[in-house]
Scaffold this motif. Sequence first.
Motif, PDB file in Angstrom:
ATOM      1  N   ALA A   1      15.640 -22.013 -27.690  1.00  0.00           N
ATOM      2  CA  ALA A   1      15.674 -20.538 -27.909  1.00  0.00           C
ATOM      3  C   ALA A   1      14.936 -19.936 -26.694  1.00  0.00           C
ATOM      4  N   PHE A   2      15.354 -18.926 -26.259  1.00  0.00           N
ATOM      5  CA  PHE A   2      14.911 -18.293 -25.129  1.00  0.00           C
ATOM      6  C   PHE A   2      13.876 -17.453 -25.519  1.00  0.00           C
ATOM      7  N   LEU A   3      12.637 -17.553 -25.139  1.00  0.00           N
ATOM      8  CA  LEU A   3      11.378 -16.731 -25.472  1.00  0.00           C
ATOM      9  C   LEU A   3      10.664 -16.131 -24.327  1.00  0.00           C
ATOM     10  N   CYS A   4       9.859 -15.057 -24.544  1.00  0.00           N
ATOM     11  CA  CYS A   4       9.215 -14.400 -23.468  1.00  0.00           C
ATOM     12  C   CYS A   4       7.916 -15.024 -23.409  1.00  0.00           C
ATOM     13  N   PHE A   5       7.034 -14.812 -22.430  1.00  0.00           N
ATOM     14  CA  PHE A   5       5.733 -15.523 -22.376  1.00  0.00           C
ATOM     15  C   PHE A   5       4.911 -15.435 -23.608  1.00  0.00           C
ATOM     16  N   ASP A   6       4.633 -14.054 -24.094  1.00  0.00           N
ATOM     17  CA  ASP A   6       3.831 -13.973 -25.386  1.00  0.00           C
ATOM     18  C   ASP A   6       4.398 -14.821 -26.406  1.00  0.00           C
ATOM     19  N   CYS A   7       5.776 -14.580 -26.843  1.00  0.00           N
ATOM     20  CA  CYS A   7       6.314 -15.126 -28.204  1.00  0.00           C
ATOM     21  C   CYS A   7       6.122 -16.754 -27.988  1.00  0.00           C
ATOM     22  N   HIS A   8       6.307 -17.112 -26.944  1.00  0.00           N
ATOM     23  CA  HIS A   8       6.253 -18.790 -26.667  1.00  0.00           C
ATOM     24  C   HIS A   8       4.849 -19.101 -26.744  1.00  0.00           C
ATOM     25  N   ASN A   9       4.008 -18.401 -26.456  1.00  0.00           N
ATOM     26  CA  ASN A   9       2.483 -18.763 -26.672  1.00  0.00           C
ATOM     27  C   ASN A   9       2.387 -18.830 -27.993  1.00  0.00           C
ATOM     28  N   GLU A  10       2.633 -17.926 -28.889  1.00  0.00           N
ATOM     29  CA  GLU A  10       2.609 -17.658 -30.121  1.00  0.00           C
ATOM     30  C   GLU A  10       3.125 -18.982 -30.926  1.00  0.00           C
ATOM     31  N   ALA A  11       4.266 -19.228 -30.599  1.00  0.00           N
ATOM     32  CA  ALA A  11       5.023 -20.253 -30.924  1.00  0.00           C
ATOM     33  C   ALA A  11       4.342 -21.831 -30.779  1.00  0.00           C
ATOM     34  N   SER A  12       3.752 -21.647 -29.828  1.00  0.00           N
ATOM     35  CA  SER A  12       3.038 -23.146 -29.413  1.00  0.00           C
ATOM     36  C   SER A  12       1.771 -23.355 -29.925  1.00  0.00           C
ATOM     37  N   LEU A  13       1.038 -22.273 -30.471  1.00  0.00           N
ATOM     38  CA  LEU A  13      -0.160 -22.390 -31.155  1.00  0.00           C
ATOM     39  C   LEU A  13      -0.188 -23.268 -32.185  1.00  0.00           C
TER      40      LEU A  13
ATOM     41  N   LYS B   1      11.328 -22.106 -38.145  1.00  0.00           N
ATOM     42  CA  LYS B   1      12.487 -21.541 -39.225  1.00  0.00           C
ATOM     43  C   LYS B   1      12.433 -20.130 -38.806  1.00  0.00           C
ATOM     44  N   THR B   2      11.433 -19.490 -38.667  1.00  0.00           N
ATOM     45  CA  THR B   2      11.355 -18.164 -38.266  1.00  0.00           C
ATOM     46  C   THR B   2      12.251 -17.883 -36.900  1.00  0.00           C
ATOM     47  N   ILE B   3      11.895 -18.892 -35.900  1.00  0.00           N
ATOM     48  CA  ILE B   3      12.351 -18.570 -34.569  1.00  0.00           C
ATOM     49  C   ILE B   3      14.055 -18.896 -34.619  1.00  0.00           C
ATOM     50  N   ILE B   4      14.505 -19.825 -35.613  1.00  0.00           N
ATOM     51  CA  ILE B   4      15.717 -19.900 -35.787  1.00  0.00           C
ATOM     52  C   ILE B   4      16.664 -18.720 -36.217  1.00  0.00           C
ATOM     53  N   LYS B   5      15.837 -18.073 -37.342  1.00  0.00           N
ATOM     54  CA  LYS B   5      16.410 -16.918 -37.673  1.00  0.00           C
ATOM     55  C   LYS B   5      16.579 -15.825 -36.720  1.00  0.00           C
ATOM     56  N   TYR B   6      15.615 -15.557 -36.077  1.00  0.00           N
ATOM     57  CA  TYR B   6      15.564 -14.552 -34.853  1.00  0.00           C
ATOM     58  C   TYR B   6      16.506 -14.815 -33.845  1.00  0.00           C
ATOM     59  N   ARG B   7      16.355 -16.241 -33.544  1.00  0.00           N
ATOM     60  CA  ARG B   7      17.682 -16.490 -32.489  1.00  0.00           C
ATOM     61  C   ARG B   7      19.047 -16.532 -32.951  1.00  0.00           C
ATOM     62  N   ASP B   8      19.328 -16.918 -34.113  1.00  0.00           N
ATOM     63  CA  ASP B   8      20.862 -16.735 -34.565  1.00  0.00           C
ATOM     64  C   ASP B   8      21.223 -15.264 -34.699  1.00  0.00           C
ATOM     65  N   HIS B   9      20.361 -14.504 -35.083  1.00  0.00           N
ATOM     66  CA  HIS B   9      20.462 -12.982 -35.343  1.00  0.00           C
ATOM     67  C   HIS B   9      20.722 -12.456 -33.897  1.00  0.00           C
ATOM     68  N   LYS B  10      19.675 -12.765 -33.108  1.00  0.00           N
ATOM     69  CA  LYS B  10      20.014 -12.374 -31.526  1.00  0.00           C
ATOM     70  C   LYS B  10      21.422 -12.631 -31.100  1.00  0.00           C
ATOM     71  N   TYR B  11      21.839 -14.036 -31.126  1.00  0.00           N
ATOM     72  CA  TYR B  11      23.031 -14.296 -30.726  1.00  0.00           C
ATOM     73  C   TYR B  11      24.318 -13.564 -31.343  1.00  0.00           C
ATOM     74  N   GLN B  12      24.228 -13.180 -32.453  1.00  0.00           N
ATOM     75  CA  GLN B  12      25.235 -12.283 -33.160  1.00  0.00           C
ATOM     76  C   GLN B  12      25.212 -11.074 -32.633  1.00  0.00           C
ATOM     77  N   ILE B  13      24.214 -10.386 -32.330  1.00  0.00           N
ATOM     78  CA  ILE B  13      23.949  -9.099 -31.775  1.00  0.00           C
ATOM     79  C   ILE B  13      24.664  -8.939 -30.284  1.00  0.00           C
ATOM     80  N   VAL B  14      24.270 -10.050 -29.503  1.00  0.00           N
ATOM     81  CA  VAL B  14      24.461 -10.040 -28.059  1.00  0.00           C
ATOM     82  C   VAL B  14      26.156 -10.379 -27.908  1.00  0.00           C
TER      83      VAL B  14
END
Length: 315
Positions: free
Chosen positions: A50-62, A73-86
């Motif tokens: 999943a493509f993340l900005c610096f901040d979200c990547h940090n948060e995901a890596s804590l 799971k949260t990231i996957i939800k966000y990602r799939d939604h984003k792909y649909q929108i794009v």
Amino acid sequence: MNRKRIPDEVQAEVIFKSNRECVVCDNHKRGDHIHHIDGDNSNNKFENLAFLCFDCHNEASLKGSLKKKLTPKTIIKYRDHKYQIVAAERENSLKVFNAPITGLTTEDLLTTTKNAVVIVEIEKIKEEYFSVDWNKRSDVINKLQKFSNHANFRVAVDVFNFLSFIADQTRGGMTTDVAVSIFSLILDFFPYSDKEGENEKIIELANECINIAFSLTYDSTIYLKNYDIAMYGLTILKFIYKKGKQQNLKELVDRVNETYNEFERTLQRPELDDLADALQLVREFKSDIEEGTLSFPPLSDNLMKLIYSDRQNRK
Ligand SMILES: [Zn+2]
């Protein structure tokens, strides 16, 4: 952990499908990291990225923190939604170009048929592109040139989409030759039209070019330290800026200015302290933007030296 390089095509797919934007936060932050959702850096499957900005990547890596809101799971939800929108947005923008043609003349029919032939040829070139490495890719994409005498809006959409896909891979090791090819193809395929009714199409294509310019400039300064590529990116921006001025499309002039602001913001990121030269390069191109030609502006001595020595190192 065993980090393997993410294959070019997978990387491009991840970035393209997310439109280079962080898939989690919607405040138009550009993505920066390709995140491994399961934490295994060798699992480079498309579904695990999943493509993340610096901040979200940090948060995901804590690790093990209560603050960690970005679970896999949260990231996957966000990602799939984003792909649909794009994807939906891309689909919509294509509608501008695929308006049904009523009352076809023989001439229209001929154009439509030729478009179809050219689009099929572009598909073949794409396949060939992915089967060779960076050193041969410029030759492959230059094959598009032969269709430039058939440049029109519909063909330009396909060509620019492909170029955008290529530009999304800049960080994977683009060569200067490929950047030169992208630059000249944009100039060759950008259709000329001064009909007011076609402004929407021009803006759509110009926005794609701005994305291409952004990828080239951003990735080449941050990841590759290849300022030649960045200079072609910045010149594409200038080309769009000039289009905006010539055709009175304020929207384009504004977007180019915004893109420059975005460069200045990202190149001043505190965690990246080696970007002063890149920032200077961007600023020198910016102050040249009103100049008439598309040749590179005269640069300060320190930048010229740097660019020259980088070129020698790449040889
Ligand atoms: Zn984010």
